[in-house]
Design a protein around this motif. Structure first.
Motif, PDB file in Angstrom:
ATOM      1  N   LEU A 188     -35.790  42.022  28.483  1.00 50.99           N
ATOM      2  CA  LEU A 188     -36.583  42.972  27.707  1.00 50.99           C
ATOM      3  C   LEU A 188     -35.947  44.359  27.708  1.00 50.99           C
ATOM      4  CD1 LEU A 188     -40.079  41.938  29.086  1.00 50.99           C
ATOM      5  CD2 LEU A 188     -39.101  41.341  26.851  1.00 50.99           C
ATOM      6  N   ALA A 189     -35.230  44.676  28.776  1.00 52.77           N
ATOM      7  CA  ALA A 189     -34.566  45.975  28.891  1.00 52.77           C
ATOM      8  C   ALA A 189     -33.417  45.834  29.879  1.00 52.77           C
ATOM      9  CB  ALA A 189     -35.541  47.046  29.384  1.00 52.77           C
ATOM     10  N   GLY A 190     -32.448  46.685  29.719  1.00 50.11           N
ATOM     11  CA  GLY A 190     -31.321  46.710  30.646  1.00 50.11           C
ATOM     12  C   GLY A 190     -30.782  48.117  30.735  1.00 50.11           C
ATOM     13  N   ARG A 209     -21.782  51.578  39.212  1.00 47.58           N
ATOM     14  CA  ARG A 209     -22.739  51.416  40.302  1.00 47.58           C
ATOM     15  C   ARG A 209     -23.975  50.606  39.913  1.00 47.58           C
ATOM     16  NH1 ARG A 209     -22.058  57.020  43.808  1.00 47.58           N
ATOM     17  NH2 ARG A 209     -19.987  56.459  44.542  1.00 47.58           N
ATOM     18  N   THR A 210     -25.145  51.190  39.887  1.00 49.03           N
ATOM     19  CA  THR A 210     -26.395  50.451  39.686  1.00 49.03           C
ATOM     20  C   THR A 210     -26.504  49.900  38.271  1.00 49.03           C
ATOM     21  OG1 THR A 210     -27.463  51.991  41.214  1.00 49.03           O
ATOM     22  CG2 THR A 210     -28.908  50.579  39.887  1.00 49.03           C
ATOM     23  N   VAL A 211     -26.840  48.615  38.180  1.00 47.35           N
ATOM     24  CA  VAL A 211     -27.214  47.996  36.905  1.00 47.35           C
ATOM     25  C   VAL A 211     -28.521  47.238  37.144  1.00 47.35           C
ATOM     26  CG1 VAL A 211     -24.889  47.821  35.938  1.00 47.35           C
ATOM     27  CG2 VAL A 211     -25.749  45.949  37.322  1.00 47.35           C
ATOM     28  N   HIS A 213     -24.988  38.352  40.248  1.00 45.32           N
ATOM     29  CA  HIS A 213     -24.242  37.981  39.047  1.00 45.32           C
ATOM     30  C   HIS A 213     -24.560  38.887  37.860  1.00 45.32           C
ATOM     31  CE1 HIS A 213     -23.452  34.556  41.515  1.00 45.32           C
ATOM     32  NE2 HIS A 213     -24.716  34.202  41.499  1.00 45.32           N
ATOM     33  N   LEU A 214     -25.447  39.846  38.061  1.00 44.46           N
ATOM     34  CA  LEU A 214     -25.830  40.739  36.975  1.00 44.46           C
ATOM     35  C   LEU A 214     -24.736  41.765  36.726  1.00 44.46           C
ATOM     36  CD1 LEU A 214     -28.012  41.752  34.985  1.00 44.46           C
ATOM     37  CD2 LEU A 214     -28.868  43.178  36.841  1.00 44.46           C
ATOM     38  N   VAL A 215     -24.261  41.807  35.496  1.00 41.65           N
ATOM     39  CA  VAL A 215     -23.292  42.807  35.057  1.00 41.65           C
ATOM     40  C   VAL A 215     -23.754  43.326  33.710  1.00 41.65           C
ATOM     41  CG1 VAL A 215     -21.321  41.808  36.297  1.00 41.65           C
ATOM     42  CG2 VAL A 215     -21.801  41.055  33.970  1.00 41.65           C
ATOM     43  N   ARG A 216     -23.300  44.462  33.333  1.00 40.15           N
ATOM     44  CA  ARG A 216     -23.567  44.986  31.994  1.00 40.15           C
ATOM     45  C   ARG A 216     -22.241  44.943  31.261  1.00 40.15           C
ATOM     46  NH1 ARG A 216     -28.050  44.433  30.335  1.00 40.15           N
ATOM     47  NH2 ARG A 216     -27.939  46.167  28.907  1.00 40.15           N
ATOM     48  N   LYS A 261     -45.997  40.829  32.232  1.00 35.59           N
ATOM     49  CA  LYS A 261     -45.573  40.518  33.597  1.00 35.59           C
ATOM     50  C   LYS A 261     -44.056  40.345  33.592  1.00 35.59           C
ATOM     51  CE  LYS A 261     -49.896  38.550  34.960  1.00 35.59           C
ATOM     52  NZ  LYS A 261     -50.599  37.554  35.683  1.00 35.59           N
ATOM     53  N   ILE A 262     -43.413  41.059  34.507  1.00 37.91           N
ATOM     54  CA  ILE A 262     -41.951  41.106  34.502  1.00 37.91           C
ATOM     55  C   ILE A 262     -41.371  40.873  35.890  1.00 37.91           C
ATOM     56  CG2 ILE A 262     -41.791  42.677  32.534  1.00 37.91           C
ATOM     57  CD1 ILE A 262     -41.156  44.842  34.898  1.00 37.91           C
ATOM     58  N   THR A 263     -40.082  40.636  35.910  1.00 36.87           N
ATOM     59  CA  THR A 263     -39.281  40.700  37.129  1.00 36.87           C
ATOM     60  C   THR A 263     -38.151  41.684  36.857  1.00 36.87           C
ATOM     61  OG1 THR A 263     -37.837  38.870  36.490  1.00 36.87           O
ATOM     62  CG2 THR A 263     -39.765  38.314  37.812  1.00 36.87           C
ATOM     63  N   VAL A 264     -37.765  42.404  37.894  1.00 34.70           N
ATOM     64  CA  VAL A 264     -36.663  43.361  37.798  1.00 34.70           C
ATOM     65  C   VAL A 264     -35.501  42.800  38.611  1.00 34.70           C
ATOM     66  CG1 VAL A 264     -35.890  45.695  38.337  1.00 34.70           C
ATOM     67  CG2 VAL A 264     -38.230  45.310  37.543  1.00 34.70           C
ATOM     68  N   GLN A 265     -34.351  42.715  37.969  1.00 41.10           N
ATOM     69  CA  GLN A 265     -33.137  42.255  38.639  1.00 41.10           C
ATOM     70  C   GLN A 265     -32.200  43.446  38.799  1.00 41.10           C
ATOM     71  OE1 GLN A 265     -31.480  38.784  36.757  1.00 41.10           O
ATOM     72  NE2 GLN A 265     -33.493  37.897  36.429  1.00 41.10           N
ATOM     73  N   VAL A 266     -31.596  43.554  39.973  1.00 45.32           N
ATOM     74  CA  VAL A 266     -30.770  44.713  40.307  1.00 45.32           C
ATOM     75  C   VAL A 266     -29.457  44.252  40.930  1.00 45.32           C
ATOM     76  CG1 VAL A 266     -30.677  46.825  41.700  1.00 45.32           C
ATOM     77  CG2 VAL A 266     -32.850  46.077  40.771  1.00 45.32           C
ATOM     78  N   ASN A 267     -28.388  44.996  40.624  1.00 45.82           N
ATOM     79  CA  ASN A 267     -27.085  44.758  41.236  1.00 45.82           C
ATOM     80  C   ASN A 267     -26.312  46.068  41.231  1.00 45.82           C
ATOM     81  OD1 ASN A 267     -25.026  43.242  42.439  1.00 45.82           O
ATOM     82  ND2 ASN A 267     -24.140  42.624  40.490  1.00 45.82           N
ATOM     83  N   SER A 268     -25.189  46.080  41.908  1.00 43.99           N
ATOM     84  CA  SER A 268     -24.241  47.184  41.799  1.00 43.99           C
ATOM     85  C   SER A 268     -22.921  46.609  41.323  1.00 43.99           C
ATOM     86  CB  SER A 268     -24.037  47.885  43.133  1.00 43.99           C
ATOM     87  OG  SER A 268     -23.040  48.895  42.995  1.00 43.99           O
ATOM     88  N   ILE A 269     -22.326  47.255  40.332  1.00 42.54           N
ATOM     89  CA  ILE A 269     -20.995  46.849  39.877  1.00 42.54           C
ATOM     90  C   ILE A 269     -19.942  47.847  40.335  1.00 42.54           C
ATOM     91  CG2 ILE A 269     -21.797  45.459  37.945  1.00 42.54           C
ATOM     92  CD1 ILE A 269     -21.027  47.835  36.112  1.00 42.54           C
TER      93      ILE A 269
END
Length: 172
Positions: free
Chosen positions: A149-151, A132-134, A122-125, A26-34
């Motif tokens: 678990l993944a990015g 753009r999408t991260v 606040h999500l950045v890579r 069971k997961i959650t997906v977090q999304v942002n744009s940089i």
């Protein structure tokens, strides 16, 4: 590789979601744009101005990040830095028209799927070739520590970093 269409970003997120679903995790997906390098520079300036005014409250690592890579301050798990992050400027407010349109379309494609996602401003890579999408995939019961678990996201700057010509790409 070779296509910049926002549907590909959404498809990758869908693939990651399905992978962990098939594994029974069971997961959650977090999304942002940089954003792109141009709009990200404007954001970095504003971020540095914000954190400079709170420098005394930053941990020692973030004081260094303020000079080297201010976006990484947003990743800090130290209590004082995390508290400051809540009032920090958000990247989506600095996206140019092209980056904003791209991100909106990614979210629209995700809305058409069964993938539940959470916007995380606040999500950045950590690597400069991201654009753009991260996104990150987290266990549903994550504690907030380094448990992704993944990015992944859009790697439009990767080919150039490796000595090639500009080539859109994405992955995780």
């Amino acid at each position: 590789v070779g296509d910049a269409h926002p549907v590909l970003d959404a498809e990758l997120i869908l693939i990651a979601h399905k992978l962990f679903e098939e594994l029974g995790i069971k997961i959650t997906v977090q999304v942002n744009s940089i954003g792109c390098p141009a709009c990200r520079e404007k954001y970095k300036e504003e971020l540095v101005n914000y954190y400079r005014s709170h420098r005394a409250k930053l941990c020692e690592n973030c004081k260094k990040r303020l000079v080297r890579n201010p976006l990484r301050i947003l990743d800090c798990k130290e209590e004082g830095c995390a508290a400051l992050r809540e009032a920090a400027p958000q990247m989506v407010d600095f996206l140019d028209e092209g980056c904003r349109d791209h991100f909106t379309r990614v979210l629209e494609y995700l809305d058409e799927t069964d993938v539940a996602y959470m916007l995380n401003p606040h999500l950045v890579r950590g690597l400069d070739y991201y654009t753009r999408t991260v996104f990150e995939v987290w266990p549903e019961e994550a504690s907030g520590a380094q448990e992704a678990l993944a990015g992944g996201g859009r790697y439009d700057g990767l080919a150039e970093v490796l000595g090639g010509r500009p080539t859109p790409a994405c992955g995780f």
